[in-house]
Design a protein around this motif. Structure first.
Motif, PDB file in Angstrom:
ATOM      1  N   LYS A  43      13.377 -12.620 -10.625  1.00 33.74           N
ATOM      2  CA  LYS A  43      13.664 -12.897 -11.765  1.00 33.74           C
ATOM      3  C   LYS A  43      15.222 -13.183 -12.140  1.00 33.74           C
ATOM      4  CE  LYS A  43      14.017 -11.607 -16.775  1.00 33.74           C
ATOM      5  NZ  LYS A  43      14.639 -10.494 -17.342  1.00 33.74           N
ATOM      6  N   ALA A  44      16.141 -12.334 -11.174  1.00 33.84           N
ATOM      7  CA  ALA A  44      17.347 -12.606 -11.035  1.00 33.84           C
ATOM      8  C   ALA A  44      17.721 -13.965 -10.326  1.00 33.84           C
ATOM      9  CB  ALA A  44      18.009 -11.640  -9.926  1.00 33.84           C
ATOM     10  N   ILE A  45      17.042 -14.425  -9.553  1.00 28.45           N
ATOM     11  CA  ILE A  45      17.252 -15.766  -9.031  1.00 28.45           C
ATOM     12  C   ILE A  45      16.623 -16.855  -9.704  1.00 28.45           C
ATOM     13  CG2 ILE A  45      18.137 -14.786  -6.756  1.00 28.45           C
ATOM     14  CD1 ILE A  45      15.213 -15.971  -5.590  1.00 28.45           C
ATOM     15  N   GLY A  46      15.821 -16.826 -10.768  1.00 29.37           N
ATOM     16  CA  GLY A  46      15.026 -17.848 -11.576  1.00 29.37           C
ATOM     17  C   GLY A  46      13.836 -17.956 -10.935  1.00 29.37           C
ATOM     18  N   ALA A  47      13.163 -17.286 -10.002  1.00 27.49           N
ATOM     19  CA  ALA A  47      12.092 -17.668  -9.280  1.00 27.49           C
ATOM     20  C   ALA A  47      10.675 -16.808  -9.677  1.00 27.49           C
ATOM     21  CB  ALA A  47      12.357 -17.825  -7.959  1.00 27.49           C
ATOM     22  N   HIS A  56       0.911  -1.064   0.239  1.00 27.22           N
ATOM     23  CA  HIS A  56       0.150   0.009  -0.032  1.00 27.22           C
ATOM     24  C   HIS A  56       1.052   1.237  -0.083  1.00 27.22           C
ATOM     25  CE1 HIS A  56      -3.851  -2.133   1.557  1.00 27.22           C
ATOM     26  NE2 HIS A  56      -3.360  -2.563   0.605  1.00 27.22           N
ATOM     27  N   GLY A  57       0.702   2.200  -0.912  1.00 29.85           N
ATOM     28  CA  GLY A  57       1.650   3.292  -0.995  1.00 29.85           C
ATOM     29  C   GLY A  57       2.894   3.113  -1.530  1.00 29.85           C
ATOM     30  N   LYS A  58       3.279   1.724  -1.960  1.00 31.24           N
ATOM     31  CA  LYS A  58       4.673   1.530  -2.297  1.00 31.24           C
ATOM     32  C   LYS A  58       4.676   0.829  -3.693  1.00 31.24           C
ATOM     33  CE  LYS A  58       6.085   1.346   2.583  1.00 31.24           C
ATOM     34  NZ  LYS A  58       6.348   0.417   3.592  1.00 31.24           N
ATOM     35  N   PRO A  59       4.174   1.460  -4.822  1.00 36.37           N
ATOM     36  CA  PRO A  59       3.912   0.470  -5.976  1.00 36.37           C
ATOM     37  C   PRO A  59       5.419  -0.038  -6.287  1.00 36.37           C
ATOM     38  CG  PRO A  59       3.684   2.890  -6.429  1.00 36.37           C
ATOM     39  CD  PRO A  59       3.931   2.865  -4.990  1.00 36.37           C
ATOM     40  N   THR A  60       6.350   0.621  -6.058  1.00 40.79           N
ATOM     41  CA  THR A  60       7.831   0.248  -6.739  1.00 40.79           C
ATOM     42  C   THR A  60       8.174  -1.142  -6.044  1.00 40.79           C
ATOM     43  OG1 THR A  60       8.018   2.197  -7.301  1.00 40.79           O
ATOM     44  CG2 THR A  60      10.020   0.977  -7.302  1.00 40.79           C
ATOM     45  N   LEU A  61       7.664  -1.356  -4.479  1.00 42.79           N
ATOM     46  CA  LEU A  61       8.334  -2.325  -3.999  1.00 42.79           C
ATOM     47  C   LEU A  61       7.797  -3.637  -4.607  1.00 42.79           C
ATOM     48  CD1 LEU A  61       9.425  -2.744  -1.051  1.00 42.79           C
ATOM     49  CD2 LEU A  61       7.405  -3.123  -0.339  1.00 42.79           C
ATOM     50  N   ARG A  62       6.724  -3.968  -5.186  1.00 44.55           N
ATOM     51  CA  ARG A  62       6.466  -5.257  -5.787  1.00 44.55           C
ATOM     52  C   ARG A  62       7.337  -5.544  -6.943  1.00 44.55           C
ATOM     53  NH1 ARG A  62       6.227 -10.258  -5.028  1.00 44.55           N
ATOM     54  NH2 ARG A  62       5.258 -11.333  -6.920  1.00 44.55           N
ATOM     55  N   LEU A  63       7.484  -4.275  -7.742  1.00 41.71           N
ATOM     56  CA  LEU A  63       8.547  -4.413  -9.009  1.00 41.71           C
ATOM     57  C   LEU A  63       9.731  -4.679  -8.785  1.00 41.71           C
ATOM     58  CD1 LEU A  63       7.193  -1.078 -10.803  1.00 41.71           C
ATOM     59  CD2 LEU A  63       6.803  -3.411 -11.368  1.00 41.71           C
ATOM     60  N   LEU A  64      10.388  -4.163  -7.656  1.00 38.36           N
ATOM     61  CA  LEU A  64      11.702  -4.380  -6.973  1.00 38.36           C
ATOM     62  C   LEU A  64      11.753  -6.048  -6.780  1.00 38.36           C
ATOM     63  CD1 LEU A  64      12.660  -1.470  -5.067  1.00 38.36           C
ATOM     64  CD2 LEU A  64      13.724  -2.145  -7.332  1.00 38.36           C
ATOM     65  N   GLU A  65      10.838  -6.457  -5.947  1.00 41.21           N
ATOM     66  CA  GLU A  65      10.829  -7.919  -5.784  1.00 41.21           C
ATOM     67  C   GLU A  65      10.665  -8.813  -6.767  1.00 41.21           C
ATOM     68  OE1 GLU A  65       8.571  -7.190  -1.265  1.00 41.21           O
ATOM     69  OE2 GLU A  65       7.424  -8.223  -3.111  1.00 41.21           O
ATOM     70  N   CYS A  66       9.767  -8.319  -7.702  1.00 37.13           N
ATOM     71  CA  CYS A  66       9.849  -9.307  -9.189  1.00 37.13           C
ATOM     72  C   CYS A  66      11.323  -9.229  -9.643  1.00 37.13           C
ATOM     73  CB  CYS A  66       8.705  -8.717  -9.774  1.00 37.13           C
ATOM     74  SG  CYS A  66       7.148  -9.123  -9.370  1.00 37.13           S
ATOM     75  N   TYR A  67      11.991  -8.329  -9.686  1.00 37.30           N
ATOM     76  CA  TYR A  67      13.301  -7.894 -10.250  1.00 37.30           C
ATOM     77  C   TYR A  67      14.194  -9.094  -9.472  1.00 37.30           C
ATOM     78  CZ  TYR A  67      17.712  -5.897 -11.380  1.00 37.30           C
ATOM     79  OH  TYR A  67      19.177  -5.513 -12.039  1.00 37.30           O
ATOM     80  N   VAL A  68      14.164  -9.013  -8.366  1.00 37.11           N
ATOM     81  CA  VAL A  68      14.905  -9.925  -7.362  1.00 37.11           C
ATOM     82  C   VAL A  68      14.642 -11.560  -7.858  1.00 37.11           C
ATOM     83  CG1 VAL A  68      15.367 -11.043  -5.128  1.00 37.11           C
ATOM     84  CG2 VAL A  68      15.355  -8.512  -5.630  1.00 37.11           C
TER      85      VAL A  68
END
Length: 106
Positions: A21-25, A7-19
Motif C-alpha cells: 500500500k505504501a508504494i502504491g502497489a 504458515h504460522g505467520k498470519p501477520t507476515l502477509r498483513l505487513l507485506e500488504c502494508y508495504v
C-alpha cells in the motif's frame, strides 16, 4: 493463501500488504479484503482506524513509515535498474518485511 511462507505467520502477509500500500502497489482485491477484515483486525489488535493504521499501531511503526518505505522502494528500483534486475513490488515487500519488520510468530 496457501503459500508456505505464511504458515504460522498470519501477520507476515498483513505487513507485506502494508508495504505494498505504501508504494502504491496493493491490488484492489487485497485492498477490498483488508477493508472487510478491518473490524476483526481492530478487535484482535485492540486498535482503531483503517486496517493499515491498525497494523502500524500494533507494530509500533513510526508515523512516517510509509514515506520511509517509498524512499527505500525508489532506491531499490534504481539499484535494480542499474543492474538490469527486475524488482517486483511483491518481492520488495517480502524483502522489506523480512529485513525490517519480521514478526516474531510461532
Amino acid at each position: 493463501m496457501n503459500n508456505p511462507r505464511y504458515h504460522g505467520k498470519p501477520t507476515l502477509r498483513l505487513l507485506e500488504c502494508y508495504v505494498l500500500k505504501a508504494i502504491g502497489a496493493l491490488s484492489p482485491a487485497d485492498a477490498a479484503n483488508l477493508t472487510t477484515m478491518q473490524p476483526k483486525l481492530a478487535q484482535i489488535y485492540s486498535a482503531s482506524g483503517t486496517w493499515d493504521q491498525i497494523i502500524a499501531t500494533s507494530m509500533h511503526l513510526p508515523g512516517n513509515m510509509p514515506t520511509l518505505i517509498q524512499n527505500m522502494w525508489q532506491k531499490h528500483q534504481q539499484t535494480a535498474a542499474e543492474n538490469n534486475i527486475s524488482l517486483t513490488p511483491q518481492h520488495f515487500a517480502e524483502m522489506f518485511v523480512d529485513h525490517n519488520l519480521a514478526p516474531q510468530e510461532a
